[in-house]
Design a protein around this motif. Structure first.
Motif, PDB file in Angstrom:
ATOM      1  N   THR A  69       1.332  -1.074   4.050  1.00  0.00           N
ATOM      2  CA  THR A  69      -0.021  -1.449   3.665  1.00  0.00           C
ATOM      3  C   THR A  69      -0.984  -0.728   4.729  1.00  0.00           C
ATOM      4  O   THR A  69      -1.123   1.123   3.767  1.00  0.00           O
ATOM      5  N   ASP A  70      -1.117  -1.241   5.839  1.00  0.00           N
ATOM      6  CA  ASP A  70      -2.210  -0.909   6.097  1.00  0.00           C
ATOM      7  C   ASP A  70      -2.109   1.194   6.986  1.00  0.00           C
ATOM      8  O   ASP A  70      -2.412   1.833   6.698  1.00  0.00           O
ATOM      9  N   ASN A  71      -1.200   1.101   7.217  1.00  0.00           N
ATOM     10  CA  ASN A  71      -0.682   2.361   7.816  1.00  0.00           C
ATOM     11  C   ASN A  71      -0.381   3.441   6.292  1.00  0.00           C
ATOM     12  O   ASN A  71      -0.768   4.144   7.020  1.00  0.00           O
ATOM     13  N   LEU A  72       0.389   3.073   5.600  1.00  0.00           N
ATOM     14  CA  LEU A  72       0.243   3.801   4.617  1.00  0.00           C
ATOM     15  C   LEU A  72      -1.425   4.596   3.598  1.00  0.00           C
ATOM     16  O   LEU A  72      -1.041   5.371   3.667  1.00  0.00           O
ATOM     17  N   ILE A  73      -1.725   3.560   3.996  1.00  0.00           N
ATOM     18  CA  ILE A  73      -3.422   3.235   3.387  1.00  0.00           C
ATOM     19  C   ILE A  73      -3.780   5.122   4.534  1.00  0.00           C
ATOM     20  O   ILE A  73      -4.317   6.124   3.884  1.00  0.00           O
ATOM     21  N   ILE A  74      -3.779   4.711   5.347  1.00  0.00           N
ATOM     22  CA  ILE A  74      -4.532   5.375   7.153  1.00  0.00           C
ATOM     23  C   ILE A  74      -3.451   7.449   6.215  1.00  0.00           C
ATOM     24  O   ILE A  74      -4.411   7.702   6.806  1.00  0.00           O
ATOM     25  N   ASP A  75      -2.523   6.520   5.992  1.00  0.00           N
ATOM     26  CA  ASP A  75      -1.541   8.260   6.169  1.00  0.00           C
ATOM     27  C   ASP A  75      -2.075   8.845   4.948  1.00  0.00           C
ATOM     28  O   ASP A  75      -2.188   9.780   4.819  1.00  0.00           O
ATOM     29  N   TYR A  76      -2.277   8.044   3.476  1.00  0.00           N
ATOM     30  CA  TYR A  76      -2.607   8.901   2.706  1.00  0.00           C
ATOM     31  C   TYR A  76      -3.807   9.688   2.350  1.00  0.00           C
ATOM     32  O   TYR A  76      -4.506   9.870   2.529  1.00  0.00           O
ATOM     33  N   GLY A  77      -5.317   8.148   3.205  1.00  0.00           N
ATOM     34  CA  GLY A  77      -6.271   8.680   3.751  1.00  0.00           C
ATOM     35  C   GLY A  77      -5.894  10.710   4.024  1.00  0.00           C
ATOM     36  O   GLY A  77      -7.406  10.783   3.487  1.00  0.00           O
ATOM     37  N   LYS A  78      -6.092   9.961   5.455  1.00  0.00           N
ATOM     38  CA  LYS A  78      -5.154  11.119   6.278  1.00  0.00           C
ATOM     39  C   LYS A  78      -5.040  12.878   4.991  1.00  0.00           C
ATOM     40  O   LYS A  78      -6.195  13.693   5.537  1.00  0.00           O
ATOM     41  N   LYS A  79      -4.251  12.872   4.413  1.00  0.00           N
ATOM     42  CA  LYS A  79      -3.793  13.228   3.411  1.00  0.00           C
ATOM     43  C   LYS A  79      -5.029  13.786   2.499  1.00  0.00           C
ATOM     44  O   LYS A  79      -4.776  15.369   1.970  1.00  0.00           O
ATOM     45  N   MET A  80      -5.105  12.771   2.197  1.00  0.00           N
ATOM     46  CA  MET A  80      -6.253  13.222   1.156  1.00  0.00           C
ATOM     47  C   MET A  80      -7.234  14.200   1.544  1.00  0.00           C
ATOM     48  O   MET A  80      -7.997  15.360   0.915  1.00  0.00           O
ATOM     49  N   SER A  81      -7.721  13.523   3.052  1.00  0.00           N
ATOM     50  CA  SER A  81      -8.417  14.473   3.400  1.00  0.00           C
ATOM     51  C   SER A  81      -8.766  16.210   3.783  1.00  0.00           C
ATOM     52  O   SER A  81      -9.252  16.870   3.533  1.00  0.00           O
ATOM     53  N   ASP A  82      -6.865  16.225   4.270  1.00  0.00           N
ATOM     54  CA  ASP A  82      -6.307  17.057   4.256  1.00  0.00           C
ATOM     55  C   ASP A  82      -6.770  18.316   3.251  1.00  0.00           C
ATOM     56  O   ASP A  82      -7.273  19.204   3.844  1.00  0.00           O
ATOM     57  N   SER A  83      -6.414  17.623   2.537  1.00  0.00           N
ATOM     58  CA  SER A  83      -6.179  18.506   0.481  1.00  0.00           C
ATOM     59  C   SER A  83      -7.784  18.562   0.714  1.00  0.00           C
ATOM     60  O   SER A  83      -7.474  19.637  -0.410  1.00  0.00           O
ATOM     61  N   PHE A  84      -8.233  18.044   0.603  1.00  0.00           N
ATOM     62  CA  PHE A  84      -9.945  18.255   0.401  1.00  0.00           C
ATOM     63  C   PHE A  84     -10.327  18.766   0.701  1.00  0.00           C
ATOM     64  O   PHE A  84     -11.029  19.938   0.894  1.00  0.00           O
ATOM     65  N   LEU A  85      -9.931  19.010   1.901  1.00  0.00           N
ATOM     66  CA  LEU A  85     -10.466  20.525   3.208  1.00  0.00           C
ATOM     67  C   LEU A  85      -9.916  21.824   2.116  1.00  0.00           C
ATOM     68  O   LEU A  85     -10.836  22.568   2.727  1.00  0.00           O
ATOM     69  N   SER A  86      -8.610  22.244   1.888  1.00  0.00           N
ATOM     70  CA  SER A  86      -8.297  22.806   2.059  1.00  0.00           C
ATOM     71  C   SER A  86      -8.754  23.304   0.835  1.00  0.00           C
ATOM     72  O   SER A  86      -9.189  24.557   0.475  1.00  0.00           O
ATOM     73  N   GLN A  87      -9.484  22.499  -0.336  1.00  0.00           N
ATOM     74  CA  GLN A  87      -9.883  22.559  -1.452  1.00  0.00           C
ATOM     75  C   GLN A  87     -11.623  23.480  -1.582  1.00  0.00           C
ATOM     76  O   GLN A  87     -11.582  24.662  -1.555  1.00  0.00           O
ATOM     77  N   ILE A  88     -12.254  22.805  -0.168  1.00  0.00           N
ATOM     78  CA  ILE A  88     -13.603  23.501   0.046  1.00  0.00           C
ATOM     79  C   ILE A  88     -13.692  24.429   0.967  1.00  0.00           C
ATOM     80  O   ILE A  88     -13.642  25.763   0.135  1.00  0.00           O
ATOM     81  N   GLN A  89     -12.024  25.253   1.334  1.00  0.00           N
ATOM     82  CA  GLN A  89     -11.723  26.337   2.042  1.00  0.00           C
ATOM     83  C   GLN A  89     -11.791  27.104   0.604  1.00  0.00           C
ATOM     84  O   GLN A  89     -12.007  28.424   1.085  1.00  0.00           O
ATOM     85  N   TYR A  90     -10.476  26.510   0.251  1.00  0.00           N
ATOM     86  CA  TYR A  90     -10.521  28.016  -1.261  1.00  0.00           C
ATOM     87  C   TYR A  90     -11.639  27.778  -1.918  1.00  0.00           C
ATOM     88  O   TYR A  90     -11.900  29.622  -2.979  1.00  0.00           O
ATOM     89  N   GLU A  91     -12.214  26.428  -2.173  1.00  0.00           N
ATOM     90  CA  GLU A  91     -13.365  26.876  -3.531  1.00  0.00           C
ATOM     91  C   GLU A  91     -14.211  28.202  -3.025  1.00  0.00           C
ATOM     92  O   GLU A  91     -14.708  28.758  -3.273  1.00  0.00           O
ATOM     93  N   ARG A  92     -14.438  28.244  -1.351  1.00  0.00           N
ATOM     94  CA  ARG A  92     -15.904  29.161  -1.204  1.00  0.00           C
ATOM     95  C   ARG A  92     -15.459  30.855  -0.641  1.00  0.00           C
ATOM     96  O   ARG A  92     -16.169  31.014  -0.892  1.00  0.00           O
ATOM     97  N   LYS A  93     -14.097  30.758  -0.688  1.00  0.00           N
ATOM     98  CA  LYS A  93     -13.407  31.771  -0.806  1.00  0.00           C
ATOM     99  C   LYS A  93     -13.411  32.599  -2.046  1.00  0.00           C
ATOM    100  O   LYS A  93     -13.631  33.542  -2.040  1.00  0.00           O
TER     101      LYS A  93
END
Length: 481
Positions: free
Chosen positions: A44-68
């Motif tokens: 549970t805990d490790n998966l939550i952290i892993d998915y949270g990291k993936k959400m953060s990465d995908s959201f950071l990618s969205q920010i970059q593509y949105e600005r471009k």
């Protein structure tokens, strides 16, 4: 043959009857409690952290593509944004299905709410842009930045809450271990005299591994995740120790995730560095007024250092993308001969400056390979550039290509000082450097060969180095055909 807890308890029952039965039941209960908490952390805990990291990465990618997209108005960036949005929603659904506390569930819904507001603002901007209408872009940017900060802060809080839950569970493990040890000792000391020897042996075989695990639990609570447990008996505790080891490895991965997150921040360095570089060039060209020779020299130094920093940031970004699987490769059937000749022609002036001879040895009828031309060009530039850098004046470098079983092998051989055998493996790891003869410690970032390895691995090939001190080095990579 190592006896299980069950058979050990049967033997002890024959000697001490009921007291030993009580010990066995309590020990099994505690072991089950340990397993439940350990699996809760892992599943549970490790998966939550892993998915949270993936959400953060995908959201950071969205920010970059949105600005471009806002700047360039290129639909390709919007398509990448949409793919990152799909990933974000997928990770959200996965993590919401496994959260185990209401606090984390509420936080996730707040993240989703802010994220939907961010999407709504961006979609409104898209409508204005596609309709070619003017709109208060700065106000939209401020509102989006506020939402971005809220989302990133809440994702950070999700990780913090999960880590707090993990540490609380670890503390429970420690308390349970201490309690099991104390009660076991009390019960055993009250046993019959005839069972003292065998009871001591049985108890030690159970409590000693638990004591080791208790100490390990304290180490984990202090953030020390190394030195895996090595408990071979009893088999049940061995399995539990393996679960502990898996938990430690997962916690170490969590620390690495944090480091990887900071590497993403390097994206934000490129814009100011580019501004510094362009501003320096404009000053050197006299746009801001006449520049003295001393000022030109200082500006040239700034320009060179800016280029070096930009190259370092680009290398860090590329390596980060490769490690996270975000680097896109475009494979086409290509002729490796043309790429080799292109790099040789490009780097030949550097070789001529050191009176180094560049030789090309390419076999006939080379098989066609599916490669990303730009990435393989980068591999060749890194390998041949390194060879030129460390080959003394008057030396020679040979670039060869030939067919091998089900593949194509390319090698770059130089007449440099060579590499110590102990360093032949680590030189392909990021930030790893070696000492070469009179050169001492190599100057550089230690990223070039790491990038080479990632690129070749992404092509399904392999890369390695062969060298002997004083006899030069050969870097070889094989691509599947």
């Amino acid at each position: 043959m190592r006896l299980s807890i069950f058979y050990r308890l049967i033997i002890s029952y024959m000697a001490v009857f009921v007291p030993v039965i009580i010990v066995s039941v309590y020990a099994l209960f505690q072991l089950n409690h340990f397993n439940n908490i350990t699996h809760s952390i892992i599943d549970t805990d490790n998966l939550i952290i892993d998915y949270g990291k993936k959400m953060s990465d995908s959201f950071l990618s969205q920010i970059q593509y949105e600005r471009k997209y806002i700047i360039i108005k290129n639909n390709a960036f919007y398509e990448h944004f949409a793919l990152a949005e799909k990933d974000f929603n997928q990770y959200f659904q996965q993590v919401i299905s496994i959260v185990d506390t209401q606090r984390k569930r509420d936080l996730l819904f707040k993240i989703k709410n802010s994220y939907n507001q961010y999407l709504a603002l961006f979609n409104e901007e898209i409508e204005f842009i596609r309709a070619n209408k003017r709109y208060p872009q700065e106000i939209y940017k401020q509102e989006k930045d506020m939402l971005v900060n809220e989302i990133m802060e809440r994702l950070k809080n999700l990780r913090i809450y999960t880590e707090q839950d993990t540490y609380e569970k670890i503390k429970k493990l420690e308390q349970a271990g201490a309690r099991a040890h104390r009660i076991a000792i009390i019960i055993i000391t009250s046993s019959l005299v005839f069972g003292i020897v065998i009871s001591t042996f049985i108890t030690r075989s159970i409590t000693r591994p638990l004591s080791i695990m208790k100490k390990k639990t304290r180490d984990i609570s202090r953030g020390a995740f190394d030195e895996n447990l090595n408990i071979s008996s009893p088999p049940e505790i061995k399995d539990l120790a393996e679960s502990f080891n898996l938990m430690c490895n997962k916690l170490k991965e969590m620390d690495k995730m944090k480091s990887d997150f900071f590497s993403l921040m390097a994206h934000e360095l490129r814009t100011p560095l580019a501004s510094i570089k362009e501003g320096t060039n404009l000053l050197l060209e006299g746009i801001g007024g006449e520049v003295s020779e001393k000022q030109k020299k200082l500006l040239s130094i700034i320009s060179e250092e800016s280029n070096r920093l930009i190259e370092l940031v680009n290398s860090l970004l590329d390596l980060s993308k490769m490690e996270s699987g975000m680097m896109t490769f475009y494979f086409t059937e290509s002729d490796i001969t043309q790429l080799i000749n292109e790099v040789i022609e490009e780097l030949e002036p550097l070789a001529m400056a050191k009176n180094i001879t560049l030789r090309v040895d390419i076999s006939q009828n080379l098989p066609a390979v599916k490669i990303d031309q730009e990435r393989i060009l980068r591999v060749m530039r890194n390998l041949i550039g390194n060879a030129i850098k460390f080959t003394p004046d008057g030396g020679h470098i040979t670039v060869s290509a030939r067919a091998v079983d089900h593949g194509l092998m390319v090698s770059v051989r130089d007449t440099g000082p060579g590499i110590p055998e102990k360093d032949l493996e680590i030189i392909f790891d990021k930030f790893k450097q070696t000492t070469i003869g009179s050169y001492g410690k190599i100057e550089g970032t230690g990223l070039g060969l790491a990038i080479v390895k990632h690129i070749i691995n992404a092509h399904g090939g392999k890369v390695w180095a062969e060298s002997k001190l004083g006899y030069g080095s050969t870097f070889i990579f094989v691509l599947p055909a």
